[in-house]
Design an enzyme around this catalytic site. Sequence first.
Site, PDB file in Angstrom:
ATOM      1  N   LYS A  66       0.734  -1.090  -0.074  1.00 19.81           N
ATOM      2  CA  LYS A  66       0.030   0.106  -0.029  1.00 19.81           C
ATOM      3  C   LYS A  66       0.782   1.168  -0.058  1.00 19.81           C
ATOM      4  CE  LYS A  66      -4.287  -1.689   1.902  1.00 19.81           C
ATOM      5  NZ  LYS A  66      -5.174  -1.518   3.117  1.00 19.81           N
ATOM      6  N   ASP A 102     -10.557   3.028   2.042  1.00 19.57           N
ATOM      7  CA  ASP A 102     -10.598   2.196   3.361  1.00 19.57           C
ATOM      8  C   ASP A 102     -11.484   3.091   4.293  1.00 19.57           C
ATOM      9  OD1 ASP A 102      -9.413  -0.145   2.738  1.00 19.57           O
ATOM     10  OD2 ASP A 102      -7.470   0.701   3.519  1.00 19.57           O
ATOM     11  N   ARG A 152      -1.193   4.911  22.376  1.00 19.65           N
ATOM     12  CA  ARG A 152      -0.379   4.490  23.258  1.00 19.65           C
ATOM     13  C   ARG A 152       1.044   5.367  23.405  1.00 19.65           C
ATOM     14  NH1 ARG A 152       2.057  -1.402  22.820  1.00 19.65           N
ATOM     15  NH2 ARG A 152       2.688  -0.678  20.874  1.00 19.65           N
ATOM     16  N   GLY A 239     -14.520  -5.425  11.511  1.00 19.89           N
ATOM     17  CA  GLY A 239     -14.302  -4.762  10.213  1.00 19.89           C
ATOM     18  C   GLY A 239     -14.692  -5.263   8.823  1.00 19.89           C
TER      19      GLY A 239
HETATM   20  P1  ATR Z   1      -1.686  -0.740  11.383  1.00 18.62           P
HETATM   21  O1  ATR Z   1      -1.131  -0.645   9.949  1.00 18.62           O
HETATM   22  O2  ATR Z   1      -2.464  -2.056  11.499  1.00 18.62           O
HETATM   23  O3  ATR Z   1      -2.139   0.490  11.794  1.00 18.62           O
HETATM   24  P2  ATR Z   1       0.683  -0.181  12.714  1.00 18.62           P
HETATM   25  O4  ATR Z   1       0.977   1.138  11.929  1.00 18.62           O
HETATM   26  O5  ATR Z   1       1.958  -1.119  12.989  1.00 18.62           O
HETATM   27  O6  ATR Z   1      -0.269  -0.965  12.185  1.00 18.62           O
HETATM   28  O7  ATR Z   1       0.120   0.374  13.994  1.00 18.62           O
HETATM   29  C1  ATR Z   1      -0.143  -0.159  15.305  1.00 18.62           C
HETATM   30  C2  ATR Z   1      -1.010   0.548  16.116  1.00 18.62           C
HETATM   31  O8  ATR Z   1      -1.572  -0.199  17.256  1.00 18.62           O
HETATM   32  C3  ATR Z   1      -0.124   1.664  16.954  1.00 18.62           C
HETATM   33  O9  ATR Z   1      -0.974   2.955  17.065  1.00 18.62           O
HETATM   34  C4  ATR Z   1       0.141   1.023  18.283  1.00 18.62           C
HETATM   35  O10 ATR Z   1       0.407   1.771  19.183  1.00 18.62           O
HETATM   36  P3  ATR Z   1       2.030   2.522  19.274  1.00 18.62           P
HETATM   37  O11 ATR Z   1       2.279   3.550  18.295  1.00 18.62           O
HETATM   38  O12 ATR Z   1       2.095   3.029  20.412  1.00 18.62           O
HETATM   39  O13 ATR Z   1       3.050   1.470  19.022  1.00 18.62           O
HETATM   40  C5  ATR Z   1      -1.014   0.246  18.408  1.00 18.62           C
HETATM   41  N1  ATR Z   1      -0.868  -0.895  19.463  1.00 18.62           N
HETATM   42  C6  ATR Z   1      -0.518  -2.144  18.865  1.00 18.62           C
HETATM   43  N2  ATR Z   1      -0.529  -2.906  20.001  1.00 18.62           N
HETATM   44  C7  ATR Z   1      -1.025  -2.141  21.148  1.00 18.62           C
HETATM   45  C8  ATR Z   1      -1.145  -2.468  22.281  1.00 18.62           C
HETATM   46  N3  ATR Z   1      -1.105  -3.660  22.907  1.00 18.62           N
HETATM   47  N4  ATR Z   1      -1.746  -1.324  23.204  1.00 18.62           N
HETATM   48  C9  ATR Z   1      -2.116  -0.439  22.484  1.00 18.62           C
HETATM   49  N5  ATR Z   1      -1.931  -0.095  21.444  1.00 18.62           N
HETATM   50  C10 ATR Z   1      -1.215  -1.082  20.529  1.00 18.62           C
END
Ligand code: ATR
Length: 275
Positions: A66, A102, A152, A239
């Site tokens: 993407k 999306d 987070r 989703g």
């Molecule tokens: P995607 O393409 O699915 O959005 P990504 O870009 O890797 O995947 O983003 C993952 C998101 O899930 C992020 O917002 C991540 O938080 P961080 O930016 O702090 O890393 C969040 N995330 C993943 N695991 C998490 C958890 N256990 N608790 C809270 N947030 C989580």
Amino acid sequence: MTDRYALVGNPVAQSKSPILHAAFARQLNQDMTYEAILATKENFHETVRRFIDEGGKGMNITAPFKLDVLDLVDTMSERAQAAQAINTLKFDENGVYGDNTDGAGLVSDIQEYMGVKLKGRRLLVVGAGGAARGIFLPLLQTEPAYFLVVNRTAHKAHEIIGDHADPGKVEAGAIELAADGQFDVVINATSASLTGDHLPLPQGTYAKGSLAYELAYNKGRTPFMDDATRGGAARLADGLGMLVGQAAEGFLLWRGIRPDVTEVMRMLRSTVKPI
Ligand code: ATR
């Protein structure tokens, strides 16, 4: 002549896109085919170019391409620009056009299919990765009364809202900021459910009658959904509707006509883990 469309990704075998587009084409009597093409990082560009040379009309792009596709387009939509990711390509005499459907798919699932209007409501998105970036602008354009993005890692939430920050209307920050927010719609755009993790959403996050929407699908009842129910959410969604909605938006871009998603949703619902 039959128009050709395809999905490119790696893997692609599990994708529901071919079933979706075949169903839409049948419903609307469109003379078209839709195939799934497996590509590698090395041959991704060449795969798209070959499909264009062969007369293809459009493509869906899925993981992990993407972002790679961004330097392949001549023009792109504002929402693709905002998302910095493309999931739909259209080929015509103007060249290669990139779009991201999306967010629009999510919005139409919530508003049209589920019947929950977002205008004037309190909206919370948890997460600030690629998924959250993809849905932010289309959600903002529904004109919620208050829109909060939490993560987070708080600074990433601020990056998502960027210039759209508007105190008291559009805000970003750490997850704790959702305390007593009484949100009408809460969207989990994190990948926490993929690892079975709970999100530390505080007391008072959910308003009475609220909707908790998990962007992932086929995960069954996730920790986010369990917590939402305990927190007072009245409705849960996965989703699947967004998946169908993004395909319907893509179909509209290609064919100029919007399919009805009801029948396809019914067909797919029985193929995924129940929530
Ligand atoms: P995607 O393409 O699915 O959005 P990504 O870009 O890797 O995947 O983003 C993952 C998101 O899930 C992020 O917002 C991540 O938080 P961080 O930016 O702090 O890393 C969040 N995330 C993943 N695991 C998490 C958890 N256990 N608790 C809270 N947030 C989580």
